[in-house]
Design a protein around this motif. Structure first.
Motif, PDB file in Angstrom:
ATOM      1  N   ASN A  36       0.818  -1.215   0.000  1.00  0.00           N
ATOM      2  CA  ASN A  36       0.000   0.000   0.000  1.00  0.00           C
ATOM      3  C   ASN A  36       0.847   1.257   0.000  1.00  0.00           C
ATOM      4  OD1 ASN A  36      -2.434  -1.347  -0.092  1.00  0.00           O
ATOM      5  ND2 ASN A  36      -2.641  -1.424   2.128  1.00  0.00           N
ATOM      6  N   SER A  37       1.961   1.228   0.733  1.00  0.00           N
ATOM      7  CA  SER A  37       2.815   2.413   0.754  1.00  0.00           C
ATOM      8  C   SER A  37       3.511   2.617  -0.594  1.00  0.00           C
ATOM      9  CB  SER A  37       3.840   2.322   1.881  1.00  0.00           C
ATOM     10  OG  SER A  37       4.803   1.324   1.593  1.00  0.00           O
ATOM     11  N   ALA A  41      -0.204   7.290  -5.094  1.00  0.00           N
ATOM     12  CA  ALA A  41      -0.120   8.047  -6.346  1.00  0.00           C
ATOM     13  C   ALA A  41       1.131   8.905  -6.432  1.00  0.00           C
ATOM     14  CB  ALA A  41      -1.361   8.917  -6.506  1.00  0.00           C
ATOM     15  N   SER A  42       1.730   9.235  -5.298  1.00  0.00           N
ATOM     16  CA  SER A  42       2.912  10.105  -5.318  1.00  0.00           C
ATOM     17  C   SER A  42       4.190   9.353  -5.689  1.00  0.00           C
ATOM     18  CB  SER A  42       3.089  10.761  -3.943  1.00  0.00           C
ATOM     19  OG  SER A  42       3.331   9.767  -2.967  1.00  0.00           O
ATOM     20  N   GLY A  51       4.492  -2.303  -6.031  1.00  0.00           N
ATOM     21  CA  GLY A  51       3.489  -2.350  -4.972  1.00  0.00           C
ATOM     22  C   GLY A  51       2.279  -3.170  -5.366  1.00  0.00           C
ATOM     23  N   LYS A  52       1.853  -3.029  -6.615  1.00  0.00           N
ATOM     24  CA  LYS A  52       0.718  -3.812  -7.098  1.00  0.00           C
ATOM     25  C   LYS A  52       1.073  -5.293  -7.147  1.00  0.00           C
ATOM     26  CE  LYS A  52      -2.716  -3.939 -10.737  1.00  0.00           C
ATOM     27  NZ  LYS A  52      -3.190  -3.348 -11.978  1.00  0.00           N
TER      28      LYS A  52
END
Length: 93
Positions: A36-37, A41-42, A51-52
């Protein structure tokens, strides 16, 4: 120096393996938090893709899976009835 790096990588890999085997729920929470971190979007596109990919899969339990975690009451099935063990002497042929 290379030897220290290789040994350090082996120790970290062993630690990760041990955590995943001995603390599966905790390691999935840590993995989800890391994913999640990284997926915010940043972050750059590459880190969002990582991350995905790190996102843990959800349990695919359903009725009859034996998980017993839902409120439907399907739970684990009871073991089959026990049959007594019968010993027979060998025939002397």
């Amino acid at each position: 120096m290379v030897q220290d790096i290789v040994i350090g990588m082996a120790v970290v890999a062993s630690l990760i393996y041990a955590c995943r085997r001995l603390m599966p729920a905790t390691s999935q929470r840590w993995q989800a938090a890391l994913a999640n971190s990284l997926s915010t979007a940043s972050r750059p596109t590459l880190l969002r893709a990582v991350g995905k990919r790190l996102q843990p899969t959800s349990a695919a339990g359903g009725c009859g899976s034996g998980c017993g975690s839902c409120s439907t009451g399907c739970g684990p099935t009871s073991p089959t009835t026990e049959q007594p063990l019968q010993f027979r002497e060998r025939s002397s042929e």
